[in-house]
Design a protein around this motif. Structure first.
Motif, PDB file in Angstrom:
ATOM      1  N   PHE A   3     -14.288   1.361   2.010  1.00 35.45           N
ATOM      2  CA  PHE A   3     -14.261  -0.070   1.714  1.00 35.45           C
ATOM      3  C   PHE A   3     -12.911  -0.611   2.143  1.00 35.45           C
ATOM      4  CE2 PHE A   3     -16.978   1.989  -1.474  1.00 35.45           C
ATOM      5  CZ  PHE A   3     -18.178   1.338  -1.214  1.00 35.45           C
ATOM      6  N   ALA A   4     -12.909  -1.824   2.711  1.00 38.57           N
ATOM      7  CA  ALA A   4     -11.661  -2.331   3.300  1.00 38.57           C
ATOM      8  C   ALA A   4     -11.487  -3.824   3.061  1.00 38.57           C
ATOM      9  CB  ALA A   4     -11.645  -2.064   4.802  1.00 38.57           C
ATOM     10  N   THR A   5     -10.234  -4.230   3.051  1.00 35.47           N
ATOM     11  CA  THR A   5      -9.905  -5.657   3.075  1.00 35.47           C
ATOM     12  C   THR A   5      -9.974  -6.144   4.519  1.00 35.47           C
ATOM     13  OG1 THR A   5      -7.556  -5.280   3.509  1.00 35.47           O
ATOM     14  CG2 THR A   5      -8.247  -5.314   1.200  1.00 35.47           C
ATOM     15  N   GLY A   6      -9.781  -7.446   4.701  1.00 37.75           N
ATOM     16  CA  GLY A   6      -9.523  -7.951   6.041  1.00 37.75           C
ATOM     17  C   GLY A   6      -8.095  -7.614   6.440  1.00 37.75           C
ATOM     18  N   TRP A   7      -7.742  -7.985   7.661  1.00 36.22           N
ATOM     19  CA  TRP A   7      -6.363  -7.786   8.135  1.00 36.22           C
ATOM     20  C   TRP A   7      -5.524  -8.981   7.705  1.00 36.22           C
ATOM     21  CZ3 TRP A   7      -4.660  -3.460  10.708  1.00 36.22           C
ATOM     22  CH2 TRP A   7      -5.659  -2.566  11.155  1.00 36.22           C
ATOM     23  N   LEU A   8      -4.394  -8.697   7.071  1.00 32.66           N
ATOM     24  CA  LEU A   8      -3.473  -9.748   6.636  1.00 32.66           C
ATOM     25  C   LEU A   8      -2.094  -9.475   7.234  1.00 32.66           C
ATOM     26  CD1 LEU A   8      -4.292 -10.225   2.844  1.00 32.66           C
ATOM     27  CD2 LEU A   8      -4.895 -11.730   4.731  1.00 32.66           C
ATOM     28  N   PRO A   9      -1.232 -10.499   7.312  1.00 29.54           N
ATOM     29  CA  PRO A   9       0.131 -10.249   7.789  1.00 29.54           C
ATOM     30  C   PRO A   9       0.790  -9.134   6.964  1.00 29.54           C
ATOM     31  CG  PRO A   9      -0.262 -12.601   7.619  1.00 29.54           C
ATOM     32  CD  PRO A   9      -1.462 -11.933   7.013  1.00 29.54           C
ATOM     33  N   SER A  10       1.475  -8.220   7.643  1.00 32.32           N
ATOM     34  CA  SER A  10       2.071  -7.069   6.956  1.00 32.32           C
ATOM     35  C   SER A  10       3.084  -7.474   5.895  1.00 32.32           C
ATOM     36  CB  SER A  10       2.726  -6.138   7.973  1.00 32.32           C
ATOM     37  OG  SER A  10       1.747  -5.611   8.851  1.00 32.32           O
ATOM     38  N   ASP A  11       3.666  -8.665   6.036  1.00 34.36           N
ATOM     39  CA  ASP A  11       4.654  -9.121   5.054  1.00 34.36           C
ATOM     40  C   ASP A  11       4.065 -10.071   4.021  1.00 34.36           C
ATOM     41  OD1 ASP A  11       4.195 -11.286   6.663  1.00 34.36           O
ATOM     42  OD2 ASP A  11       6.311 -11.670   7.150  1.00 34.36           O
ATOM     43  N   CYS A  12       2.729 -10.032   3.849  1.00 32.21           N
ATOM     44  CA  CYS A  12       2.093 -10.926   2.875  1.00 32.21           C
ATOM     45  C   CYS A  12       2.570 -10.569   1.460  1.00 32.21           C
ATOM     46  CB  CYS A  12       0.569 -10.835   2.958  1.00 32.21           C
ATOM     47  SG  CYS A  12      -0.134  -9.308   2.300  1.00 32.21           S
ATOM     48  N   GLU A  13       2.474 -11.554   0.584  1.00 34.94           N
ATOM     49  CA  GLU A  13       2.884 -11.327  -0.806  1.00 34.94           C
ATOM     50  C   GLU A  13       1.952 -10.316  -1.452  1.00 34.94           C
ATOM     51  OE1 GLU A  13       3.644 -13.856  -4.942  1.00 34.94           O
ATOM     52  OE2 GLU A  13       3.140 -14.894  -3.076  1.00 34.94           O
ATOM     53  N   ARG A  14       2.531  -9.389  -2.188  1.00 38.47           N
ATOM     54  CA  ARG A  14       1.728  -8.332  -2.804  1.00 38.47           C
ATOM     55  C   ARG A  14       1.460  -8.616  -4.277  1.00 38.47           C
ATOM     56  NH1 ARG A  14       1.184  -3.097  -0.371  1.00 38.47           N
ATOM     57  NH2 ARG A  14       1.663  -3.281   1.863  1.00 38.47           N
ATOM     58  N   ALA A  15       0.324  -8.103  -4.752  1.00 35.89           N
ATOM     59  CA  ALA A  15      -0.076  -8.308  -6.143  1.00 35.89           C
ATOM     60  C   ALA A  15       0.611  -7.283  -7.043  1.00 35.89           C
ATOM     61  CB  ALA A  15      -1.590  -8.170  -6.265  1.00 35.89           C
ATOM     62  N   ALA A  16       0.753  -7.618  -8.307  1.00 31.94           N
ATOM     63  CA  ALA A  16       1.324  -6.683  -9.283  1.00 31.94           C
ATOM     64  C   ALA A  16       0.399  -5.486  -9.443  1.00 31.94           C
ATOM     65  CB  ALA A  16       1.504  -7.377 -10.622  1.00 31.94           C
ATOM     66  N   ILE A  17       0.996  -4.347  -9.718  1.00 33.02           N
ATOM     67  CA  ILE A  17       0.190  -3.142  -9.936  1.00 33.02           C
ATOM     68  C   ILE A  17      -0.700  -3.351 -11.163  1.00 33.02           C
ATOM     69  CG2 ILE A  17       1.950  -1.980 -11.352  1.00 33.02           C
ATOM     70  CD1 ILE A  17       1.113   0.646  -9.876  1.00 33.02           C
ATOM     71  N   PRO A  18      -1.985  -2.962 -11.103  1.00 38.27           N
ATOM     72  CA  PRO A  18      -2.880  -3.198 -12.249  1.00 38.27           C
ATOM     73  C   PRO A  18      -2.408  -2.463 -13.502  1.00 38.27           C
ATOM     74  CG  PRO A  18      -4.130  -2.534 -10.293  1.00 38.27           C
ATOM     75  CD  PRO A  18      -2.682  -2.328  -9.976  1.00 38.27           C
ATOM     76  N   LEU A  19      -2.667  -3.062 -14.650  1.00 38.41           N
ATOM     77  CA  LEU A  19      -2.371  -2.400 -15.924  1.00 38.41           C
ATOM     78  C   LEU A  19      -3.456  -1.360 -16.189  1.00 38.41           C
ATOM     79  CD1 LEU A  19      -1.396  -5.477 -18.100  1.00 38.41           C
ATOM     80  CD2 LEU A  19       0.148  -3.747 -17.158  1.00 38.41           C
ATOM     81  N   ALA A  20      -3.046  -0.148 -16.571  1.00 36.70           N
ATOM     82  CA  ALA A  20      -4.016   0.918 -16.805  1.00 36.70           C
ATOM     83  C   ALA A  20      -3.467   1.879 -17.846  1.00 36.70           C
ATOM     84  CB  ALA A  20      -4.315   1.661 -15.507  1.00 36.70           C
TER      85      ALA A  20
END
Length: 229
Positions: free
Chosen positions: A135-152
């Motif tokens: 399963f994959a995302t689309g291609w985004l700019p390599s310097d795109c803003e990243r999401a916080a690591i999920p709480l687990a």
């Protein structure tokens, strides 16, 4: 890339903690040795892969989350590509050589894609691993803003949440990750059936056959939508 582009959200682009950084380059020949790669597979690595870097090692000692059965650690691998295409057999080979679940980040020409399969121990032989579809995302700019690591609560929960961000449909109430993955694989297979039927419809000249194929196509589309819900 030989799989559908899913979506353009950056939720799967996770900002992993600095203390889990590993940053070790993996020589291709080491992967060959551990996976028994044949000549065709070695050629794919040479033609399509520039460099493989073990970016992060998410483990009890690096991020203070306990291990879980099937997920003693979670690895993040970066693959710098030579071309915009990557044969999925390359990822299967790496997954086969590394005895931990892996999330891959592919990079080419300033853009990055996150991709992973659901990887779990074989129920009858814990030394072997079972892989789902990728399963994959689309291609985004390599310097795109990243999401916080999920709480687990543990590494298994972290792995599940990271994978769910790659699957293009939400889980049903009380649906396990394994069941969601199975349903997503059914959706992909049904989508291929729809495309084949649409192709046959476009080529068919005979009116009666067109009517039959059109009815079949409508039925397949209804089944596809039901699977997605």
């Amino acid at each position: 890339m030989s799989l559908p582009t899913r979506f353009e959200s950056n939720a799967a682009f996770i900002n992993y903690p600095k203390q889990a950084a590993f940053g070790r380059t993996l020589p291709k020949n080491k992967i060959y040795e551990h996976s028994g790669a044949n000549t065709r597979l070695k050629d794919l690595f040479v033609e399509q892969v520039e460099q493989i870097v073990w970016l992060y090692k998410l483990a009890p000692e690096t991020i203070n989350l306990p291990a879980k059965s099937g997920v003693p650690e979670l690895q993040i691998f970066s693959i710098q590509l030579k071309t915009s295409e990557l044969n999925l057999d390359v990822l299967r080979c790496i997954d086969g050589a590394v005895q931990f679940p892996i999330i891959f980040e592919l990079s080419f020409d300033g853009r990055t894609q996150v991709i992973a399969a659901y990887k779990r121990p074989n129920a009858s032989d814990a030394s072997r691993w079972v892989l789902s579809d990728y399963f994959a995302t689309g291609w985004l700019p390599s310097d795109c803003e990243r999401a916080a690591i999920p709480l687990a609560l543990d590494l298994g929960g972290l792995y599940e949440q990271a994978l769910q961000r790659l699957i293009p449909m939400p889980a049903r109430p009380q649906e396990s990750l394994a069941d969601l993955v199975s349903r997503a694989e059914l959706v992909a297979a049904k989508q291929r059936e729809v495309e084949k039927a649409a192709s046959r419809l476009a080529k068919e000249k005979q009116f009666n056959r067109k009517v039959e194929i059109n009815a079949e196509l409508r039925k397949l589309k209804d089944e596809l939508e039901a699977l997605k819900q």
